[in-house]
Design an enzyme around this catalytic site. Structure first.
Site, mmCIF file in Angstrom:
data_model
loop_
_atom_site.group_PDB
_atom_site.id
_atom_site.type_symbol
_atom_site.label_atom_id
_atom_site.label_comp_id
_atom_site.label_asym_id
_atom_site.label_seq_id
_atom_site.Cartn_x
_atom_site.Cartn_y
_atom_site.Cartn_z
ATOM 1 N N HIS A 17 -23.506 28.232 1.704
ATOM 2 C CA HIS A 17 -24.575 29.069 2.243
ATOM 3 C C HIS A 17 -24.078 30.500 2.415
ATOM 4 C CE1 HIS A 17 -23.693 28.738 6.897
ATOM 5 N NE2 HIS A 17 -22.641 29.100 6.230
ATOM 6 N N CYS A 36 -19.450 34.134 7.585
ATOM 7 C CA CYS A 36 -20.575 33.387 7.014
ATOM 8 C C CYS A 36 -21.554 34.295 6.277
ATOM 9 C CB CYS A 36 -21.295 32.581 8.096
ATOM 10 S SG CYS A 36 -20.516 30.980 8.426
ATOM 11 N N HIS A 42 -20.078 30.698 0.649
ATOM 12 C CA HIS A 42 -18.877 29.912 0.967
ATOM 13 C C HIS A 42 -19.358 28.535 1.368
ATOM 14 C CE1 HIS A 42 -20.508 31.326 4.687
ATOM 15 N NE2 HIS A 42 -20.004 30.237 5.226
ATOM 16 N N HIS A 44 -19.144 24.633 3.497
ATOM 17 C CA HIS A 44 -18.781 23.903 4.704
ATOM 18 C C HIS A 44 -18.854 22.411 4.402
ATOM 19 C CE1 HIS A 44 -18.845 27.206 7.621
ATOM 20 N NE2 HIS A 44 -19.926 27.675 7.012
ATOM 21 N N ASP A 82 -26.723 17.873 -0.396
ATOM 22 C CA ASP A 82 -25.309 17.644 -0.699
ATOM 23 C C ASP A 82 -24.916 18.321 -2.009
ATOM 24 O OD1 ASP A 82 -22.758 16.605 -0.194
ATOM 25 O OD2 ASP A 82 -23.158 14.832 -1.418
ATOM 26 N N HIS A 83 -23.847 19.114 -1.949
ATOM 27 C CA HIS A 83 -23.357 19.877 -3.096
ATOM 28 C C HIS A 83 -24.387 20.883 -3.612
ATOM 29 C CE1 HIS A 83 -20.254 16.840 -2.832
ATOM 30 N NE2 HIS A 83 -19.492 17.621 -3.570
ATOM 31 N N GLU A 127 -21.327 22.161 11.786
ATOM 32 C CA GLU A 127 -20.860 23.037 10.703
ATOM 33 C C GLU A 127 -19.349 22.983 10.605
ATOM 34 O OE1 GLU A 127 -22.679 27.080 9.644
ATOM 35 O OE2 GLU A 127 -20.790 27.624 10.596
HETATM 36 NI NI NI Z 1 -20.780 29.499 7.029
#
Ligand code: NI
Length: 140
Positions: A17, A36, A42, A44, A82-83, A127
Site C-alpha cells: 500500500h 507508509c 511497500h 506489510h 492477499d498479494h 499492520e
Molecule cells: Ni505501510
C-alpha cells in the site's frame, strides 16, 4: 448459566500500500504518513482477526462453525487482498486511503452480512505486531 461467547478466527495476508492524501505533495504526505507514504509503495504482513458473538447452539456447542468463518473470510476478503496492492487492485478499497483503520472497516463491510449464526462483533487488522485497529461496526 449460559451467556454470550466470543469466538475468533485469525488469518494472514500480505499486501502492499501507499498511505497518502492526493491533495498534498510528497513532502507533506511524508510528514503525516512517514515511511507508509513512500511513493512507490511497500508491503506489510497483515493479520486479520474476526470475532463472532453469540450463544452456543445447544446441539453442536458452536456459536458458529469456524470452518464457515474461514471460508467467508477467504472468499469475501483474503482472496481479494492477499498479494495485492490495496491502493489499486482491490475493488472495495477503491478511493480509500488504506490505513489499518480503513482496512478494518472495509473488511467488516465485506464480511458482516455473510455471518449466518451469531453476529460479527469485531474485526481487527494488525499492520505490524504492535500496531492494530479494531472495528465493531458502530456508528460514530
Ligand atoms: Ni505501510
Amino acid at each position: 448459566m449460559r451467556g454470550t461467547v466470543y469466538v475468533y478466527r485469525r488469518a494472514h495476508f500480505s499486501a502492499s500500500h501507499r498511505l497518502f492524501d492526493p491533495n498534498l505533495n510528497d513532502d507533506q504526505n511524508q510528514v503525516i504518513f512517514g515511511a507508509c507514504s513512500n511513493p512507490n509503495g511497500h508491503g506489510h504482513n497483515y493479520h486479520i482477526e474476526v470475532c463472532i458473538a453469540g450463544l452456543p447452539d445447544p446441539n453442536t456447542g458452536f456459536v458458529i462453525d469456524l470452518k464457515k468463518v474461514k471460508q467467508i473470510m477467504h472468499d469475501r476478503f483474503l482472496h481479494k487482498v492477499d498479494h495485492k496492492n490495496l491502493n489499486v487492485d482491490v475493488d472495495f478499497m477503491s478511493g480509500i486511503n488504506p490505513t489499518t483503520e480503513n482496512i478494518a472497516i472495509a473488511a467488516w463491510n465485506q464480511i458482516a452480512s455473510y455471518i449466518s449464526e451469531g453476529k460479527l462483533y469485531s474485526v481487527r487488522i494488525y499492520e505490524t505486531e504492535n500496531n492494530f485497529a479494531e472495528y465493531r461496526g458502530e456508528a460514530s
